[in-house]
Design a protein around this motif. Structure first.
Motif, PDB file in Angstrom:
ATOM      1  N   ASN A 292      52.848   4.086  18.975  1.00 49.71           N
ATOM      2  CA  ASN A 292      53.208   2.693  19.462  1.00 49.71           C
ATOM      3  C   ASN A 292      52.176   1.957  20.273  1.00 49.71           C
ATOM      4  OD1 ASN A 292      55.863   3.038  18.388  1.00 49.71           O
ATOM      5  ND2 ASN A 292      56.469   3.904  20.186  1.00 49.71           N
ATOM      6  N   ILE A 293      51.260   2.894  20.838  1.00 42.88           N
ATOM      7  CA  ILE A 293      50.254   2.267  21.888  1.00 42.88           C
ATOM      8  C   ILE A 293      49.234   3.404  22.018  1.00 42.88           C
ATOM      9  CG2 ILE A 293      51.826   3.474  23.897  1.00 42.88           C
ATOM     10  CD1 ILE A 293      51.235   0.972  25.570  1.00 42.88           C
ATOM     11  N   SER A 294      48.053   2.933  21.866  1.00 42.57           N
ATOM     12  CA  SER A 294      47.150   3.814  21.856  1.00 42.57           C
ATOM     13  C   SER A 294      46.781   4.301  23.712  1.00 42.57           C
ATOM     14  CB  SER A 294      45.714   3.363  21.443  1.00 42.57           C
ATOM     15  OG  SER A 294      45.200   2.489  22.424  1.00 42.57           O
ATOM     16  N   VAL A 295      46.048   5.543  23.712  1.00 42.43           N
ATOM     17  CA  VAL A 295      45.803   6.076  25.063  1.00 42.43           C
ATOM     18  C   VAL A 295      44.784   4.980  25.565  1.00 42.43           C
ATOM     19  CG1 VAL A 295      44.710   7.938  26.197  1.00 42.43           C
ATOM     20  CG2 VAL A 295      46.175   8.434  24.309  1.00 42.43           C
ATOM     21  N   ASN A 296      43.793   4.806  25.000  1.00 47.05           N
ATOM     22  CA  ASN A 296      42.777   3.796  25.709  1.00 47.05           C
ATOM     23  C   ASN A 296      43.468   2.443  26.119  1.00 47.05           C
ATOM     24  OD1 ASN A 296      40.684   5.642  25.561  1.00 47.05           O
ATOM     25  ND2 ASN A 296      40.030   4.640  23.179  1.00 47.05           N
ATOM     26  N   PHE A 297      44.212   1.727  25.204  1.00 48.69           N
ATOM     27  CA  PHE A 297      44.914   0.606  25.691  1.00 48.69           C
ATOM     28  C   PHE A 297      45.583   0.831  26.852  1.00 48.69           C
ATOM     29  CE2 PHE A 297      48.747  -2.000  25.669  1.00 48.69           C
ATOM     30  CZ  PHE A 297      48.089  -3.422  25.696  1.00 48.69           C
ATOM     31  N   LEU A 298      46.324   1.884  26.990  1.00 48.25           N
ATOM     32  CA  LEU A 298      47.336   1.991  28.114  1.00 48.25           C
ATOM     33  C   LEU A 298      46.536   2.372  29.332  1.00 48.25           C
ATOM     34  CD1 LEU A 298      50.046   2.273  29.056  1.00 48.25           C
ATOM     35  CD2 LEU A 298      50.171   4.628  28.240  1.00 48.25           C
ATOM     36  N   MET A 299      45.333   3.203  29.360  1.00 48.19           N
ATOM     37  CA  MET A 299      44.624   3.364  30.390  1.00 48.19           C
ATOM     38  C   MET A 299      44.072   2.253  30.851  1.00 48.19           C
ATOM     39  SD  MET A 299      44.140   6.722  31.007  1.00 48.19           S
ATOM     40  CE  MET A 299      42.522   7.562  31.084  1.00 48.19           C
ATOM     41  N   SER A 300      43.317   1.400  30.180  1.00 45.92           N
ATOM     42  CA  SER A 300      42.863   0.185  30.670  1.00 45.92           C
ATOM     43  C   SER A 300      43.694  -0.915  31.020  1.00 45.92           C
ATOM     44  CB  SER A 300      41.603  -0.610  29.477  1.00 45.92           C
ATOM     45  OG  SER A 300      42.400  -0.747  28.292  1.00 45.92           O
TER      46      SER A 300
END
Ligand SMILES: Nc1ncnc2c1ncn2[C@@H]1O[C@H](COP(=O)(O)OP(=O)(O)O)[C@@H](O)[C@H]1O
Ligand SMILES: [Mg+2]
Length: 333
Positions: A292-300
């Protein structure tokens, strides 16, 4: 180091179980018309293991782990398929074979209850004709590594389960076998005892290049000792590969732990679950699915919109993945 030392091809084992009927007529029927059930405990399993490798064999109760270990150690014969260990066919060349292997069964002590571990070791020395020097070296080293000084002279019946297990493990290794099979060596043992056993197994594998198979249903055992993992269930092999591969390929659930500088009123990100961390109000766990959501997207997103002191991605929970594999929720290949 790269030679195959254990080669197992398509082995099967079926047990014939007498189905007992109850009552008087049942009792008569049991005698005159016994009926049987068949249980395929091991169903066409193949694998090969290289010299010096350490392989974790995991599966739920009744998966066929012990039956496999018994076939590997020559106690049971496979009804079909082939087993070759260090050039031997275990059940056919049992006598010569046993000098090359060590076997530890967590559920069954192999040293005498009435003797002290040390007395049992003297007997084993005699049976296996272990040279004096080697015996002394091994005994000294194992006593130290397994922390057995305190109880090595006490009768086995007075020992705790963990102490007995350690004494058993030393017994199985005294003759310096090249290959050792451990069947649930940590079962029923407390955390500290488990850790001692794991460390010992790991040390011996590394320093003496002993090939090992370690069955367990405790994932912690595997995480702390083995790089390679074979998963079996209902007699069949479900997975054979690295633990790393399982973590990265078979779980899409991840957790990010965040420590805030300033606690936000609300964490406003879709498709994540936020939960508290015990004893620290400034910390939160953010659980999400990488579908559903990428680690990178969530981190940034977190770093640019919130005031954050520390942030880390947690490893996926291996226990949960294995459970999913057993339940057929993820297909492994
Ligand atoms: N001697 C036996 N007689 C009949 N059935 C057996 C025997 N040994 C094991 N089984 C059955 O074979 C299956 C696999 O058992 P086992 O190899 O002991 O599993 P695990 O060690 O993974 O718990 C189980 O269903 C068990 O009940
Ligand atoms: Mg078992």
């Amino acid at each position: 180091m790269n030679n195959t030392i254990i080669d197992v091809q398509n082995i099967c084992k079926t047990f014939k179980i007498n189905k007992r009927k109850s009552g008087f007529t049942g009792a008569l029927a049991n005698i005159f018309h016994p009926t049987y059930e068949y249980k395929k405990a091991v169903d066409n399993i193949s694998f090969s293991i290289k010299e010096g490798e350490m392989v974790g064999f995991i599966g739920p109760n009744g998966a066929g782990k012990s039956t496999t270990v018994k076939m590997l150690s020559g106690i049971l014969y496979p009804e079909s398929g082939d087993i070759n260990v260090a050039g031997y066919i275990p059940h056919k060349q049992r006598k010569e074979y046993v000098a090359n292997i060590g076997v530890v069964f967590g559920q069954k002590s192999q040293i005498s209850w009435d003797l002290s571990p040390l007395d049992s070791y003297e007997v084993i020395k005699h049976i296996y004709k272990i040279p004096n020097k080697k015996y002394k070296e091994n005994l000294e080293r194992f006593t130290e590594l397994l922390d057995m000084q305190k109880f090595i002279n006490q009768p086995v019946r007075q020992l705790s389960l963990g102490q007995r297990m350690r004494a058993d493990i030393a017994a199985a290794l005294l003759h310096s076998p090249k290959i050792v099979f451990f069947d649930e060596p940590t079962i029923g043992i407390d955390v500290v005892g488990k850790e001692k056993i794991r460390n010992f197994i790991k040390t011996l594998n590394k320093t003496d290049n002993i090939t090992m198979i370690f069955t367990t249903h405790d994932m912690q055992d595997i995480e702390k000792t083995c790089e390679r993992l074979i998963i079996i269930d209902d007699g069949k092999k479900l997975y054979d590969g690295s633990l790393e591969n399982i973590k990265s390929n078979y779980s899409t659930s991840r957790i990010i732990e965040v420590e805030f500088e300033q606690l936000p009123e609300k964490i406003d990100i879709e498709k994540v679950t936020v939960s508290d961390v015990n004893n620290n109000k400034m910390k939160k766990l953010i659980t999400f699915d990488t579908n559903n959501i990428s680690v990178n997207f969530l981190m940034s997103n977190l770093l640019s919109n919130y005031s954050i002191k520390d942030i880390s991605v947690k490893e996926p929970e291996i226990d949960a993945i294995i459970r999913d594999i057993y339940e057929g929720k993820v297909i492994v290949h």
